[in-house]
Design an enzyme around this catalytic site. Structure first.
Site, PDB file in Angstrom:
ATOM      1  N   SER A 193       0.298  -1.634   0.049  1.00 24.24           N
ATOM      2  CA  SER A 193       0.094  -0.378   0.252  1.00 24.24           C
ATOM      3  C   SER A 193       1.598   1.300   0.085  1.00 24.24           C
ATOM      4  O   SER A 193       2.265   1.098   0.641  1.00 24.24           O
ATOM      5  CB  SER A 193      -0.705  -0.219   0.959  1.00 24.24           C
ATOM      6  OG  SER A 193      -1.593   1.305   1.625  1.00 24.24           O
TER       7      SER A 193
ATOM      8  N   TYR B 180      -2.002  -1.213  10.012  1.00 22.95           N
ATOM      9  CA  TYR B 180      -1.776  -1.415   8.741  1.00 22.95           C
ATOM     10  C   TYR B 180      -0.896  -0.648   8.272  1.00 22.95           C
ATOM     11  O   TYR B 180       0.211  -1.263   7.449  1.00 22.95           O
ATOM     12  CB  TYR B 180      -3.549  -0.740   7.741  1.00 22.95           C
ATOM     13  CG  TYR B 180      -3.430  -0.660   6.678  1.00 22.95           C
ATOM     14  CD1 TYR B 180      -4.391  -2.285   6.319  1.00 22.95           C
ATOM     15  CD2 TYR B 180      -3.146   0.213   5.437  1.00 22.95           C
ATOM     16  CE1 TYR B 180      -4.250  -1.973   5.066  1.00 22.95           C
ATOM     17  CE2 TYR B 180      -3.392  -0.034   4.796  1.00 22.95           C
ATOM     18  CZ  TYR B 180      -4.141  -1.103   4.067  1.00 22.95           C
ATOM     19  OH  TYR B 180      -4.332  -1.601   2.896  1.00 22.95           O
TER      20      TYR B 180
END
Length: 260
Positions: free
Chosen positions: A142, A155
């Site tokens: 990401s 995350y």
């Protein structure tokens, strides 16, 4: 070159994973599908792929938090369909909260599914790739593997970890015909972020599409979310012979987010 090879895609029943599955299947690549579906639904999806693309497919809904479940799932899949040539670690979950109040169970699940599971699948896939002197490992990281954002401690930790893991695997595999890369998308139009958009819409008293635009442009100069198929097509390129020298990279697809 790719027809007849076997790809395992975690989290391939929706979003990026499902789009990638279609792109690879179009090239005659056999698929090991995985995701949050019942066995009945998953088998139906696998059958759809098999019939539409004339390929071999299997499905499993193994719990990626459990290393033993991952090992059993991969053993069974490889016995049925063959050695894994292409590994795409895509499965991921998200929870947003500040670090002080972040629930411990959410932290553990995010690290397990978004990071540790990738290590387990890589470890299980590498011997076959080494034997064949060919392999492609593609980890869906990401933009949060490159930068941080508030309320995303777990995350960001997991995605930064994926980038580091990718580099190590690339270094260890560089002379074995195996590449390892991490794709780092910005905003992708998947169900994973719908809760964030709804929260913004409620907080700002705006409609869903306005909240979506506001979410994207707060970070990313390109004012649109990426279609998941774009990532699937990039994955296909990384599997090609043209990309054989691309390894150990964290590759942004982020609408100039990290260019700032």
């Amino acid at each position: 070159m790719l027809k007849g090879k076997v790809a395992l895609i975690t989290g391939s029943t929706s979003g990026i994973g499902l789009a990638a599955a279609h792109v690879l299947a179009e090239q005659g690549i056999n698929l090991i599908l995985h995701g949050l579906m019942s066995d009945q639904e998953g088998q139906a999806l696998a059958q759809e792929f098999a019939q539409q693309y004339n390929i071999k497919t299997v499905f499993d809904n193994a719990d990626l938090r459990d290393p033993e479940s991952i090992s059993s799932f991969m053993d069974a899949a490889m016995q049925e369909i063959g050695t894994i040539d292409i590994l795409i670690n895509n499965a991921g979950i998200q929870h947003t909260e500040n670090a002080v109040n972040f629930p411990l169970n959410k932290w553990n699940d995010i690290i397990a599914i978004n990071l540790s599971a990738a290590f387990h699948t890589i470890q299980k896939s590498l011997p076959g790739m080494q034997k064949n002197n060919w392999g492609r490992i593609i980890n869906i990281a990401s933009v949060h593997g490159l930068v941080g954002s508030v309320n995303k401690s777990a995350y960001c930790a997991a995605k930064h970890g994926i980038v580091g893991l990718t580099k190590v695997i690339a270094l260890e595999s560089a002379e074995q015909g195996i590449t390892a890369n991490a794709i780092c998308p910005g905003w992708v139009d998947t169900p994973l972020i719908n809760d964030q958009i709804k929260a913004i819409a409620e907080k700002e008293n705006v409609d869903f599409n306005t909240a979506k635009y506001n979410l994207v442009t707060a970070k990313q100069p390109l004012p649109e979310m990426m279609d998941p198929r774009q990532i699937g097509e990039f994955i296909l390129f990384l599997c090609s012979d043209s990309a054989r020298s691309i390894t150990g990279s964290a590759l942004p697809m982020d609408g100039a987010w990290t260019a700032q």
